[in-house]
Design a protein around this motif. Sequence first.
Motif, PDB file in Angstrom:
ATOM      1  N   ASP A  66      -9.326  23.836 -16.533  1.00  0.00           N
ATOM      2  CA  ASP A  66      -8.988  23.038 -15.363  1.00  0.00           C
ATOM      3  C   ASP A  66      -8.248  21.772 -15.808  1.00  0.00           C
ATOM      4  O   ASP A  66      -8.773  20.986 -16.604  1.00  0.00           O
ATOM      5  N   PHE A  67      -7.028  21.579 -15.304  1.00  0.00           N
ATOM      6  CA  PHE A  67      -6.182  20.452 -15.688  1.00  0.00           C
ATOM      7  C   PHE A  67      -5.960  19.556 -14.472  1.00  0.00           C
ATOM      8  O   PHE A  67      -5.396  20.005 -13.467  1.00  0.00           O
ATOM      9  N   LEU A  68      -6.400  18.298 -14.542  1.00  0.00           N
ATOM     10  CA  LEU A  68      -6.215  17.335 -13.464  1.00  0.00           C
ATOM     11  C   LEU A  68      -5.286  16.230 -13.925  1.00  0.00           C
ATOM     12  O   LEU A  68      -5.430  15.699 -15.033  1.00  0.00           O
ATOM     13  N   ASN A  69      -4.336  15.855 -13.070  1.00  0.00           N
ATOM     14  CA  ASN A  69      -3.393  14.791 -13.374  1.00  0.00           C
ATOM     15  C   ASN A  69      -3.296  13.836 -12.195  1.00  0.00           C
ATOM     16  O   ASN A  69      -3.211  14.269 -11.041  1.00  0.00           O
ATOM     17  N   VAL A  70      -3.299  12.521 -12.473  1.00  0.00           N
ATOM     18  CA  VAL A  70      -3.203  11.524 -11.410  1.00  0.00           C
ATOM     19  C   VAL A  70      -2.649  10.225 -11.973  1.00  0.00           C
ATOM     20  O   VAL A  70      -2.849   9.910 -13.151  1.00  0.00           O
ATOM     21  N   ALA A  71      -1.938   9.476 -11.144  1.00  0.00           N
ATOM     22  CA  ALA A  71      -1.452   8.149 -11.481  1.00  0.00           C
ATOM     23  C   ALA A  71      -1.876   7.192 -10.372  1.00  0.00           C
ATOM     24  O   ALA A  71      -2.516   7.597  -9.381  1.00  0.00           O
ATOM     25  N   ILE A  72      -1.531   5.918 -10.525  1.00  0.00           N
ATOM     26  CA  ILE A  72      -1.912   4.905  -9.544  1.00  0.00           C
ATOM     27  C   ILE A  72      -1.326   5.255  -8.169  1.00  0.00           C
ATOM     28  O   ILE A  72      -0.176   5.663  -8.060  1.00  0.00           O
ATOM     29  N   ASN A  73      -2.166   5.080  -7.145  1.00  0.00           N
ATOM     30  CA  ASN A  73      -1.782   5.334  -5.748  1.00  0.00           C
ATOM     31  C   ASN A  73      -1.422   6.801  -5.491  1.00  0.00           C
ATOM     32  O   ASN A  73      -0.595   7.103  -4.630  1.00  0.00           O
ATOM     33  N   GLN A  74      -2.045   7.691  -6.262  1.00  0.00           N
ATOM     34  CA  GLN A  74      -1.806   9.122  -6.062  1.00  0.00           C
ATOM     35  C   GLN A  74      -3.113   9.840  -5.759  1.00  0.00           C
ATOM     36  O   GLN A  74      -4.201   9.396  -6.155  1.00  0.00           O
TER      37      GLN A  74
ATOM     38  N   MET B 114       0.838  -1.200   0.000  1.00  0.00           N
ATOM     39  CA  MET B 114       0.000   0.000   0.000  1.00  0.00           C
ATOM     40  C   MET B 114       0.873   1.249   0.000  1.00  0.00           C
ATOM     41  O   MET B 114       1.879   1.314   0.724  1.00  0.00           O
ATOM     42  N   SER B 115       0.508   2.210  -0.808  1.00  0.00           N
ATOM     43  CA  SER B 115       1.254   3.465  -0.839  1.00  0.00           C
ATOM     44  C   SER B 115       0.330   4.601  -1.235  1.00  0.00           C
ATOM     45  O   SER B 115      -0.768   4.373  -1.753  1.00  0.00           O
ATOM     46  N   SER B 116       0.784   5.799  -0.957  1.00  0.00           N
ATOM     47  CA  SER B 116       0.018   6.983  -1.327  1.00  0.00           C
ATOM     48  C   SER B 116       0.959   8.158  -1.464  1.00  0.00           C
ATOM     49  O   SER B 116       1.941   8.273  -0.720  1.00  0.00           O
ATOM     50  N   GLU B 117       0.665   9.011  -2.443  1.00  0.00           N
ATOM     51  CA  GLU B 117       1.443  10.231  -2.607  1.00  0.00           C
ATOM     52  C   GLU B 117       0.598  11.278  -3.297  1.00  0.00           C
ATOM     53  O   GLU B 117      -0.465  10.971  -3.860  1.00  0.00           O
ATOM     54  N   LEU B 118       1.056  12.502  -3.230  1.00  0.00           N
ATOM     55  CA  LEU B 118       0.372  13.597  -3.915  1.00  0.00           C
ATOM     56  C   LEU B 118       0.982  13.793  -5.295  1.00  0.00           C
ATOM     57  O   LEU B 118       2.208  13.916  -5.423  1.00  0.00           O
ATOM     58  N   ALA B 119       0.140  13.790  -6.308  1.00  0.00           N
ATOM     59  CA  ALA B 119       0.617  14.154  -7.643  1.00  0.00           C
ATOM     60  C   ALA B 119       0.950  15.646  -7.649  1.00  0.00           C
ATOM     61  O   ALA B 119       0.390  16.426  -6.881  1.00  0.00           O
ATOM     62  N   LYS B 120       1.875  16.034  -8.517  1.00  0.00           N
ATOM     63  CA  LYS B 120       2.184  17.453  -8.677  1.00  0.00           C
ATOM     64  C   LYS B 120       2.455  17.755 -10.137  1.00  0.00           C
ATOM     65  O   LYS B 120       3.315  17.137 -10.763  1.00  0.00           O
TER      66      LYS B 120
END
Length: 216
Positions: free
Chosen positions: A186-194, A1-7
């Motif tokens: 509005d621009f949204l960006n995300v990857a797995i576990n983010q 399990m992991s989590s982080e903030l996309a930037k």
Amino acid sequence: MSSELAKIMNFPSHPVEFFKQILQAANKGKPAGSIQEMNLATVDEEFGVLNRTVLYRGLTRDNFVFYITHRYTRNFKNLQANPNKAGITFYWTNVRDSDGKESTWQVRLIGATAVQLPESELDALWAKEDLAAKIRGHICPCGQPIDHDELKTKHDQFLQEHLASGKPIPRPDSYTAFKFEPQRWDFLNVAINQIADRVQYRLQANGQWESMHVST
């Protein structure tokens, strides 16, 4: 399990330039001329909000997303009745950045005003339409109940007469186009576990864009 903030990093000062960058990355590796889609939402008198997935046709000379339609369609009537209440969404998955990492992008045009393009620009757009689209513009009563066999007979006859004539199919009076002038990109960006990051551009009273990170 992991989590982080996309930037989202190193975004340009103008939203259209950012849009072009993401679109180029999303289309990388795809065949030339691949279809690009967008979702268009409008306000409808009967159903409230209606959305549909339509073809993205590009940008106007003044850098606005535009959309081609016919005056007999519901989407035209919605945009004509509520030109200040439209929204557009682009959605791309598995987009690779310069480091080869894959992520998802969502780009929205918020608070967009629909402005019809002048008649002087429509002939050039019509000339680029494929044959099926040109025939549809003449024979298909959008949204109306039909007898499929009767419509096929009408289509085949139209096609046969067109091929026999050797003449171009004229642009019908119903053919038109809108460009969309948004209040925000509005621009949204995300990857797995983010947790996704968003960059939003807000149009200021002086006509300039102010950009900022906003929470999802």
